[in-house]
Scaffold this motif. Structure first.
Motif, PDB file in Angstrom:
ATOM      1  N   VAL A 223      -4.146   6.420  -2.708  1.00  0.00           N
ATOM      2  CA  VAL A 223      -2.781   5.590  -2.442  1.00  0.00           C
ATOM      3  C   VAL A 223      -2.855   4.606  -3.604  1.00  0.00           C
ATOM      4  O   VAL A 223      -3.863   4.132  -4.274  1.00  0.00           O
ATOM      5  CB  VAL A 223      -2.863   4.942  -0.860  1.00  0.00           C
ATOM      6  CG1 VAL A 223      -2.984   6.086  -0.195  1.00  0.00           C
ATOM      7  CG2 VAL A 223      -3.890   3.648  -1.111  1.00  0.00           C
ATOM      8  N   GLN A 224      -1.652   3.884  -3.798  1.00  0.00           N
ATOM      9  CA  GLN A 224      -1.671   2.970  -4.791  1.00  0.00           C
ATOM     10  C   GLN A 224      -1.765   1.511  -4.062  1.00  0.00           C
ATOM     11  O   GLN A 224      -1.098   1.382  -2.935  1.00  0.00           O
ATOM     12  CB  GLN A 224      -0.072   3.163  -5.340  1.00  0.00           C
ATOM     13  CG  GLN A 224       0.338   1.965  -6.351  1.00  0.00           C
ATOM     14  CD  GLN A 224       1.801   2.425  -6.847  1.00  0.00           C
ATOM     15  OE1 GLN A 224       1.842   3.208  -7.795  1.00  0.00           O
ATOM     16  NE2 GLN A 224       2.429   1.669  -6.417  1.00  0.00           N
TER      17      GLN A 224
ATOM     18  N   GLU B 230       3.783   9.225  11.475  1.00  0.00           N
ATOM     19  CA  GLU B 230       2.808   9.461  10.388  1.00  0.00           C
ATOM     20  C   GLU B 230       1.589  10.621  10.288  1.00  0.00           C
ATOM     21  O   GLU B 230       1.668  11.507   9.928  1.00  0.00           O
ATOM     22  CB  GLU B 230       2.519   8.460   9.676  1.00  0.00           C
ATOM     23  CG  GLU B 230       3.625   7.605   8.879  1.00  0.00           C
ATOM     24  CD  GLU B 230       3.149   6.163   8.181  1.00  0.00           C
ATOM     25  OE1 GLU B 230       1.842   5.612   8.703  1.00  0.00           O
ATOM     26  OE2 GLU B 230       3.826   5.655   7.492  1.00  0.00           O
ATOM     27  N   THR B 231       1.205  10.193  11.836  1.00  0.00           N
ATOM     28  CA  THR B 231       0.016  11.095  12.166  1.00  0.00           C
ATOM     29  C   THR B 231       0.237  12.552  12.237  1.00  0.00           C
ATOM     30  O   THR B 231      -0.175  13.417  12.082  1.00  0.00           O
ATOM     31  CB  THR B 231      -0.668  10.677  13.373  1.00  0.00           C
ATOM     32  OG1 THR B 231      -1.188   8.998  13.077  1.00  0.00           O
ATOM     33  CG2 THR B 231      -1.855  11.222  13.677  1.00  0.00           C
TER      34      THR B 231
ATOM     35  N   VAL C  80      -2.313  -3.916   6.867  1.00  0.00           N
ATOM     36  CA  VAL C  80      -3.495  -3.075   5.982  1.00  0.00           C
ATOM     37  C   VAL C  80      -4.173  -2.407   6.640  1.00  0.00           C
ATOM     38  O   VAL C  80      -4.529  -1.057   6.507  1.00  0.00           O
ATOM     39  CB  VAL C  80      -4.164  -4.134   4.999  1.00  0.00           C
ATOM     40  CG1 VAL C  80      -5.306  -3.582   4.285  1.00  0.00           C
ATOM     41  CG2 VAL C  80      -3.166  -4.866   4.291  1.00  0.00           C
ATOM     42  N   SER C  81      -4.808  -2.626   7.775  1.00  0.00           N
ATOM     43  CA  SER C  81      -5.819  -1.664   8.609  1.00  0.00           C
ATOM     44  C   SER C  81      -5.073  -0.616   9.078  1.00  0.00           C
ATOM     45  O   SER C  81      -5.707   0.416   9.247  1.00  0.00           O
ATOM     46  CB  SER C  81      -6.393  -2.808   9.540  1.00  0.00           C
ATOM     47  OG  SER C  81      -7.250  -1.972  10.634  1.00  0.00           O
ATOM     48  N   ARG C  82      -4.002  -1.076   9.687  1.00  0.00           N
ATOM     49  CA  ARG C  82      -3.283   0.259  10.139  1.00  0.00           C
ATOM     50  C   ARG C  82      -2.891   1.211   9.420  1.00  0.00           C
ATOM     51  O   ARG C  82      -2.800   2.399   9.619  1.00  0.00           O
ATOM     52  CB  ARG C  82      -1.960  -0.402  10.905  1.00  0.00           C
ATOM     53  CG  ARG C  82      -1.161   0.598  11.764  1.00  0.00           C
ATOM     54  CD  ARG C  82      -0.239  -0.201  12.719  1.00  0.00           C
ATOM     55  NE  ARG C  82       0.754  -1.145  12.093  1.00  0.00           N
ATOM     56  CZ  ARG C  82       0.583  -2.497  12.028  1.00  0.00           C
ATOM     57  NH1 ARG C  82      -0.246  -2.915  13.182  1.00  0.00           N
ATOM     58  NH2 ARG C  82       1.163  -3.330  11.470  1.00  0.00           N
ATOM     59  N   TYR C  83      -2.247   0.951   8.143  1.00  0.00           N
ATOM     60  CA  TYR C  83      -2.100   1.755   6.963  1.00  0.00           C
ATOM     61  C   TYR C  83      -3.330   2.806   6.543  1.00  0.00           C
ATOM     62  O   TYR C  83      -3.326   3.890   6.427  1.00  0.00           O
ATOM     63  CB  TYR C  83      -1.504   1.259   5.921  1.00  0.00           C
ATOM     64  CG  TYR C  83      -1.014   2.001   4.824  1.00  0.00           C
ATOM     65  CD1 TYR C  83       0.202   2.618   4.755  1.00  0.00           C
ATOM     66  CD2 TYR C  83      -1.836   2.472   3.879  1.00  0.00           C
ATOM     67  CE1 TYR C  83       0.720   3.300   3.874  1.00  0.00           C
ATOM     68  CE2 TYR C  83      -1.470   3.388   2.826  1.00  0.00           C
ATOM     69  CZ  TYR C  83      -0.188   3.669   2.600  1.00  0.00           C
ATOM     70  OH  TYR C  83       0.315   4.654   1.722  1.00  0.00           O
ATOM     71  N   VAL C  84      -4.349   2.156   6.404  1.00  0.00           N
ATOM     72  CA  VAL C  84      -5.623   2.467   6.136  1.00  0.00           C
ATOM     73  C   VAL C  84      -6.345   3.628   6.757  1.00  0.00           C
ATOM     74  O   VAL C  84      -6.796   4.446   6.630  1.00  0.00           O
ATOM     75  CB  VAL C  84      -6.574   1.626   5.468  1.00  0.00           C
ATOM     76  CG1 VAL C  84      -7.919   2.085   5.230  1.00  0.00           C
ATOM     77  CG2 VAL C  84      -6.126   0.871   4.157  1.00  0.00           C
ATOM     78  N   LYS C  85      -6.288   3.088   8.254  1.00  0.00           N
ATOM     79  CA  LYS C  85      -7.169   3.839   9.316  1.00  0.00           C
ATOM     80  C   LYS C  85      -6.594   5.496   9.271  1.00  0.00           C
ATOM     81  O   LYS C  85      -7.509   6.222   9.505  1.00  0.00           O
ATOM     82  CB  LYS C  85      -6.965   3.272  10.733  1.00  0.00           C
ATOM     83  CG  LYS C  85      -8.066   1.902  10.839  1.00  0.00           C
ATOM     84  CD  LYS C  85      -7.717   1.566  12.223  1.00  0.00           C
ATOM     85  CE  LYS C  85      -8.842   0.403  12.572  1.00  0.00           C
ATOM     86  NZ  LYS C  85      -8.701  -0.151  13.745  1.00  0.00           N
ATOM     87  N   ILE C  86      -5.370   5.685   9.270  1.00  0.00           N
ATOM     88  CA  ILE C  86      -4.896   7.171   9.217  1.00  0.00           C
ATOM     89  C   ILE C  86      -4.878   7.927   8.019  1.00  0.00           C
ATOM     90  O   ILE C  86      -4.202   8.817   7.978  1.00  0.00           O
ATOM     91  CB  ILE C  86      -3.576   7.157  10.130  1.00  0.00           C
ATOM     92  CG1 ILE C  86      -2.278   6.477   9.262  1.00  0.00           C
ATOM     93  CG2 ILE C  86      -3.655   6.559  11.348  1.00  0.00           C
ATOM     94  CD1 ILE C  86      -1.348   6.453   9.732  1.00  0.00           C
TER      95      ILE C  86
ATOM     96  N   LEU D 229       0.614  -1.155  -0.182  1.00  0.00           N
ATOM     97  CA  LEU D 229      -0.054   0.037   0.008  1.00  0.00           C
ATOM     98  C   LEU D 229       0.870   1.444   0.097  1.00  0.00           C
ATOM     99  O   LEU D 229       1.600   1.391   1.024  1.00  0.00           O
ATOM    100  CB  LEU D 229      -0.878   0.053   1.124  1.00  0.00           C
ATOM    101  CG  LEU D 229      -1.913  -1.090   1.250  1.00  0.00           C
ATOM    102  CD1 LEU D 229      -2.688  -1.071   2.665  1.00  0.00           C
ATOM    103  CD2 LEU D 229      -3.033  -0.405   0.273  1.00  0.00           C
ATOM    104  N   GLY D 230       0.615   2.171  -1.086  1.00  0.00           N
ATOM    105  CA  GLY D 230       1.492   3.473  -1.062  1.00  0.00           C
ATOM    106  C   GLY D 230       2.696   2.821  -1.152  1.00  0.00           C
ATOM    107  O   GLY D 230       3.853   3.860  -0.844  1.00  0.00           O
TER     108      GLY D 230
END
Length: 377
Positions: free
Chosen positions: A190-191, A259-260, A178-184, A167-168
């Protein structure tokens, strides 16, 4: 029905979170100082006027102060709680001077300063190790079992059986990645790379948004891809694997924090999401009312936050001292005391402004400003 933990339980939970973590942080500084032969004059939980305390046989004053939002260790040779150097240390007798903080070599001073945040990380790792040993490690593969109609995943053309590989541009190994990347990353384009029947494919996807209200009435918005995973895979964790699992989880938490914070700085995320002591107190009360596991996990999260924040290169924080030591190591001489003085003043002002800002945010999150506007209107 909205549940509230109550004021007394909230205060108690906040004290049980912040008090031990501040103690552990300062104990890291203290023990490292003892190991390096530095005399500690004061070990304080809290700032300001002393409420009560006791002096041990080594001459260290252990005390509680009236503002319990932090703490400090004042070593011999320190001018104040911020560990600014007292010029008078040079005039001390040789034996006393040898026990001062400024007299120690650079590497020892760096160890003493870094020990506080590192102990916070160590505590979190130990807690996460305990969770891994008790409950195992979830390693659900990033394979799509179901695609929600009209979701971001459906619009991108994902199908059941697709295995997400990145992801990205960031590789993923489990569905939790996947979940951790998408949630924020709500509303971000994103790719997404995935494998379909042995063929690598790549699509762009705009991550969706979903709002959720918890049992306490708190509303959260997070990114949603719109896929359901395969049946969760829970792997039993042994004593040798537990540190690896805990270190990986700690790394993931720190990466998410960085990242946040970057999203807030770049204005992709609202500054209203920044919280302070009042919000920590609120969350502490909520988590302790859920159960001991949730509360202990919160302690691990706050400990990681405390360690991370203290390593930021801001004067007055441990990271600010380490930044000056890095300059000293490169330039082979200490930073000019006048420069340090102004830097500490600026750092203190910045921290005070930040505390006022996050407190303003906290009060807004509690609905104070809306209620006042309603009364005025």
């Amino acid at each position: 029905m909205i549940e509230t933990p109550g004021l007394l339980l909230t205060i108690l939970a906040f004290v049980l979170v912040i008090g031990p973590l501040v103690f552990v942080h300062e104990m890291g500084h203290y023990l490292a100082g003892r190991w390096c032969g530095v005399k500690a004059e004061v070990f304080s939980i809290g700032f300001g006027r002393e409420v009560f305390g006791v002096t041990d046989k080594r001459g260290t004053r252990w005390k509680f102060s009236w503002l319990p939002l932090g703490g400090y260790v004042k070593f011999a040779g320190d001018l104040n709680a911020a560990s600014q150097t007292d010029p008078a240390w040079l005039a001390l007798p040789a034996a006393d001077r040898a026990q001062t903080f400024p007299a120690k070599p650079l590497w020892q001073r760096a160890i003493i300063i870094a020990a506080g945040p590192l102990v916070n990380f160590l505590l979190a790792i130990l807690i996460l190790m305990g969770f891994a040993l008790l409950y195992g490690d979830v390693r659900t593969p990033p394979v799509v079992r179901e695609v929600v109609p009209s979701s971001a995943a459906a619009k991108a053309g994902l199908q059941p059986g697709d295995r997400i590989t990145a992801l990205g541009g960031r590789g993923v190994g489990t569905f939790d990645d996947v979940s951790r990347y998408v949630k924020i990353r709500a509303n971000e384009r994103v790719q997404i790379d995935f494998d379909r029947a042995g063929t690598a494919q790549r699509r762009d996807v705009v991550i969706g948004t979903q709002a959720q209200v918890d049992r306490f009435g708190n509303t959260y918005e997070f990114g949603l891809l719109g896929i359901a995973p395969e049946r969760p895979v829970l792997v039993e964790v042994g004593l040798l694997d537990a540190p690896v699992v805990a270190l990986r989880q700690t790394r993931d938490i720190v990466v998410t924090m960085v990242e946040t914070l970057g999203q807030v700085i770049s204005r992709r995320r609202s500054v209203k999401e920044l919280g302070g002591p009042l919000r920590i107190a609120k969350i502490s009360g909520e988590q302790i009312s859920i159960g001991p596991e949730a509360f202990v996990f919160l302690i691990a999260l706050v400990s990681i936050n405390l360690g991370f924040i203290n390593l930021l290169p801001i004067p007055m924080l441990d990271g600010g001292h380490l930044f000056f030591y890095a300059i000293e190591a490169i330039g082979r001489r200490p930073v000019n005391p006048a420069v340090q003085e102004w830097a500490y003043r600026g750092g203190l002002m910045a921290l005070l402004v930040f505390m006022m800002f996050v407190t303003f945010n906290d009060l807004g999150a509690f609905g104070l400003w809306k209620n006042l506007a309603g009364l005025i209107g």
